[in-house]
Design an enzyme around this catalytic site. Structure first.
Site, PDB file in Angstrom:
ATOM      1  N   ARG A 293       0.866  -1.068  -0.119  1.00 60.55           N
ATOM      2  CA  ARG A 293      -0.051  -0.070   0.098  1.00 60.55           C
ATOM      3  C   ARG A 293       0.877   1.267  -0.144  1.00 60.55           C
ATOM      4  O   ARG A 293       0.577   2.200  -0.654  1.00 60.55           O
ATOM      5  CB  ARG A 293      -1.116  -0.106   1.329  1.00 60.55           C
ATOM      6  CG  ARG A 293      -1.768   1.178   1.142  1.00 60.55           C
ATOM      7  CD  ARG A 293      -2.513   1.127   2.720  1.00 60.55           C
ATOM      8  NE  ARG A 293      -3.163  -0.082   3.165  1.00 60.55           N
ATOM      9  CZ  ARG A 293      -4.162  -0.672   2.838  1.00 60.55           C
ATOM     10  NH1 ARG A 293      -5.138   0.008   2.182  1.00 60.55           N
ATOM     11  NH2 ARG A 293      -4.660  -1.667   3.345  1.00 60.55           N
ATOM     12  N   CYS A 358     -26.002  -4.152  -8.916  1.00 58.36           N
ATOM     13  CA  CYS A 358     -27.370  -4.443  -7.970  1.00 58.36           C
ATOM     14  C   CYS A 358     -27.149  -4.907  -6.656  1.00 58.36           C
ATOM     15  O   CYS A 358     -27.427  -5.982  -6.446  1.00 58.36           O
ATOM     16  CB  CYS A 358     -28.071  -5.330  -8.824  1.00 58.36           C
ATOM     17  SG  CYS A 358     -28.456  -4.624 -10.484  1.00 58.36           S
ATOM     18  N   GLU A 359     -26.572  -4.070  -5.813  1.00 59.51           N
ATOM     19  CA  GLU A 359     -26.346  -4.281  -4.499  1.00 59.51           C
ATOM     20  C   GLU A 359     -26.538  -3.135  -3.580  1.00 59.51           C
ATOM     21  O   GLU A 359     -25.839  -2.068  -4.157  1.00 59.51           O
ATOM     22  CB  GLU A 359     -25.146  -4.873  -4.126  1.00 59.51           C
ATOM     23  CG  GLU A 359     -24.501  -6.274  -4.846  1.00 59.51           C
ATOM     24  CD  GLU A 359     -24.814  -7.210  -4.013  1.00 59.51           C
ATOM     25  OE1 GLU A 359     -25.268  -7.245  -2.955  1.00 59.51           O
ATOM     26  OE2 GLU A 359     -24.811  -8.531  -4.706  1.00 59.51           O
ATOM     27  N   TYR A 387      -4.844  -2.161  -3.848  1.00 59.20           N
ATOM     28  CA  TYR A 387      -6.121  -2.842  -3.555  1.00 59.20           C
ATOM     29  C   TYR A 387      -7.145  -2.298  -4.393  1.00 59.20           C
ATOM     30  O   TYR A 387      -8.139  -2.245  -3.775  1.00 59.20           O
ATOM     31  CB  TYR A 387      -6.260  -3.135  -1.940  1.00 59.20           C
ATOM     32  CG  TYR A 387      -4.895  -3.448  -1.242  1.00 59.20           C
ATOM     33  CD1 TYR A 387      -4.633  -4.881  -1.643  1.00 59.20           C
ATOM     34  CD2 TYR A 387      -4.146  -2.611  -0.607  1.00 59.20           C
ATOM     35  CE1 TYR A 387      -3.483  -5.425  -0.899  1.00 59.20           C
ATOM     36  CE2 TYR A 387      -2.972  -2.914  -0.080  1.00 59.20           C
ATOM     37  CZ  TYR A 387      -2.614  -4.466  -0.199  1.00 59.20           C
ATOM     38  OH  TYR A 387      -1.563  -4.841   0.528  1.00 59.20           O
TER      39      TYR A 387
HETATM   40  C1  LIG Z   1      -0.384  -7.911   1.962  1.00 57.06           C
HETATM   41  C2  LIG Z   1       0.930  -8.339   2.517  1.00 57.06           C
HETATM   42  C3  LIG Z   1       1.959  -7.430   2.541  1.00 57.06           C
HETATM   43  C4  LIG Z   1       1.817  -5.814   2.034  1.00 57.06           C
HETATM   44  O1  LIG Z   1       0.707  -5.038   2.708  1.00 57.06           O
HETATM   45  P1  LIG Z   1       0.605  -3.630   2.830  1.00 57.06           P
HETATM   46  O2  LIG Z   1      -0.236  -3.270   4.041  1.00 57.06           O
HETATM   47  O3  LIG Z   1      -0.067  -3.248   1.580  1.00 57.06           O
HETATM   48  O4  LIG Z   1       1.859  -2.794   2.940  1.00 57.06           O
HETATM   49  C5  LIG Z   1       3.071  -7.772   3.031  1.00 57.06           C
HETATM   50  N1  LIG Z   1       3.265  -9.044   3.277  1.00 57.06           N
HETATM   51  C6  LIG Z   1       2.396  -9.790   3.448  1.00 57.06           C
HETATM   52  C7  LIG Z   1       2.864 -11.344   3.753  1.00 57.06           C
HETATM   53  C8  LIG Z   1       1.084  -9.704   2.847  1.00 57.06           C
HETATM   54  O5  LIG Z   1       0.230 -10.472   2.960  1.00 57.06           O
END
Ligand SMILES: *Cc1c(COP(=O)(O)O)cnc(C)c1O
Length: 436
Positions: A293, A358-359, A387
């Site tokens: 993220r 449709c939700e 995401y």
């Molecule tokens: C989803 C995930 C990340 C990344 O998480 P962010 O919150 O997007 O930084 C890193 N490591 C693992 C194992 C994950 O499942």
């Protein structure tokens, strides 16, 4: 990146990368967002290459002298163009499936630049990862260790393993779906069971323990849960070394760094970096990070066109051509995304911004003060780079949106909008019956 009120930036040769407003118009880098909407259609995800680079460089620089590797978490945004961009910056990747392994290879990542995470890897996926020579596999159960050992034996190799520890700390992620490091979660090996799992690696000839891994949650803006988790995981590494596991050389601290969607405190990257670097230094290990993220969320905007306005039950509705199938976060996590008009009309209304699906759960915002946008106006859903597209579906037989990368004054379509034919490509209307 500044959020909330858009800053008026000078858009010229020395523009700031990212989203800004100029002369009453929303820009991504030096390209008007409205132009992209017109040229490519809506809904469309738009990413600023400059913002991705900025985020990566900021994190990388903050880690300074400590030996470290930044492995981008592919699941946040797995577009090949984003992967290539990060690869050019020197990043590795963290993958959670065979499909992500395929993408990573397509984007040009070498095996040693890949770590493989996930709670439910299949033998086939593990085999594919070993064939590519991944740096290590983050193993989440004793059962997985046994399968990995078998797969590695068949290949005549020794699989490098990091054990994913559930440090069992309290995590204050904004939604319980994105907490992963508390007691009783499906993720990781329970803290008290890790020494046993380590001993198991010793009795399995085709795996070798090279690291300890954790990932405690997502959208964390405070360092506290990391500090708690690092303390527990560091104690574990010390213990394991006392138990004679002397090949442990990686500390993988996972991802989870938060971004600003609304009014959350911004992540103190420098404080985070200093904290994880200190832990790695004390243990004399290479630090591995898996940010997702943080690197891409703020770089993304979802462009959507207003289709209709209506009033119902005293409520004002803005109906857009993007819905929950395009951006699931509002309905799935009750997530907040700021919504801006690409050419604001100047007066604002309180409205629900909803999609065509449709939700009743199909909304982008509820009871939100938004621009009094009219049919045909284009809105931008901000902070949608992580995401977003990756969680898009074809629900209601809606083709998934296009993706566009902007770099300075240029833009390129990096994913074509799906077509109706794509929706039925894998389906068979003429049945090829089989019997057991
Ligand atoms: C989803 C995930 C990340 C990344 O998480 P962010 O919150 O997007 O930084 C890193 N490591 C693992 C194992 C994950 O499942």
């Amino acid at each position: 990146m500044g959020q909330g009120v858009l800053s008026a930036a000078a858009v010229g040769p020395d523009f700031e990368p990212g989203f800004s407003s100029r002369d009453g118009e929303l820009y991504c880098d030096a390209v008007p967002a409205g132009h992209i909407a017109e040229a490519v259609g809506t809904p469309a995800y738009v990413y600023s290459a400059g913002v991705v680079r900025q985020q990566y460089r900021r994190l990388d620089a903050a880690l300074g002298g400590v030996p470290h590797r930044v492995h981008y978490s592919v699941k946040a945004n797995s577009n090949l163009a984003i992967l290539r961009l990060l690869q050019a910056e020197g990043a590795g990747v963290d993958i959670v499936s065979g499909g992500e392994l395929y993408r990573a290879r397509e984007a040009g990542f070498a095996g040693r630049d890949i770590v493989f995470s996930g709670v439910g890897k299949t033998a086939r996926e593990l085999d594919e990862a070993l064939a590519e020579g991944v740096l290590f596999v983050n193993v989440e159960s004793e059962g997985e260790l046994v399968v990995l050992d078998e797969v590695a034996r068949a290949r005549g190799m020794v699989a490098p393993v990091a054990l994913r520890v559930n440090p069992e700390v309290m995590v204050d992620s904004p939604h319980h779906y994105i907490r992963t490091g508390e007691k009783g979660h499906k993720f990781g090996i329970p803290y008290d069971d890790v020494r046993d799992a380590a001993r198991l690696t010793r009795s399995l000839p085709n795996v070798e323990l090279v690291g300890i891994d954790m990932h405690i949650g997502s959208q964390l803006s405070s360092f506290e849960p990391y500090a708690d988790a690092l303390e527990r995981v560091s104690a574990l590494v010390t213990q394991l070394r006392a138990d004679d596991f002397d090949r442990i050389r990686y500390l993988d601290v996972g991802g989870g760094l938060g971004v600003v969607y609304r009014d959350e405190p911004a992540t103190d990257v420098e404080r985070y970096a200093e904290g994880v670097a200190r832990a790695a230094r004390a243990l004399d290990v290479t630090l591995v990070l898996e940010p997702g993220r943080f690197l891409v969320a703020e770089a993304g905007l979802l462009l959507t066109k207003v289709l209709y306005r209506k009033r119902s039950g005293g409520k004002e509705y803005v109906i857009t051509d993007a819905g929950m199938n395009d951006l699931l976060r509002p309905s799935h996590y009750e997530a907040f995304h700021e919504i801006v008009a690409t050419r604001p009309r100047g007066h604002r209304v309180v409205a629900d911004v909803v999609g065509p699906v449709c939700e009743s759960g199909d909304f982008l915002a509820r009871n939100r003060v938004v621009d009094d946008a009219r049919p045909g106006d284009v809105l931008g859903i901000r902070t949608a780079g992580a995401y977003g597209f990756v969680m898009a579906s074809n629900y209601n037989s809606r083709p998934r949106p296009a993706e566009v990368l902007v770099d300075g004054d240029r833009y390129a379509v990096v994913t074509e909008r799906e077509r109706y034919e794509d929706l039925v490509r894998q389906e068979r209307a003429a049945l090829d019956w089989r019997t057991a």
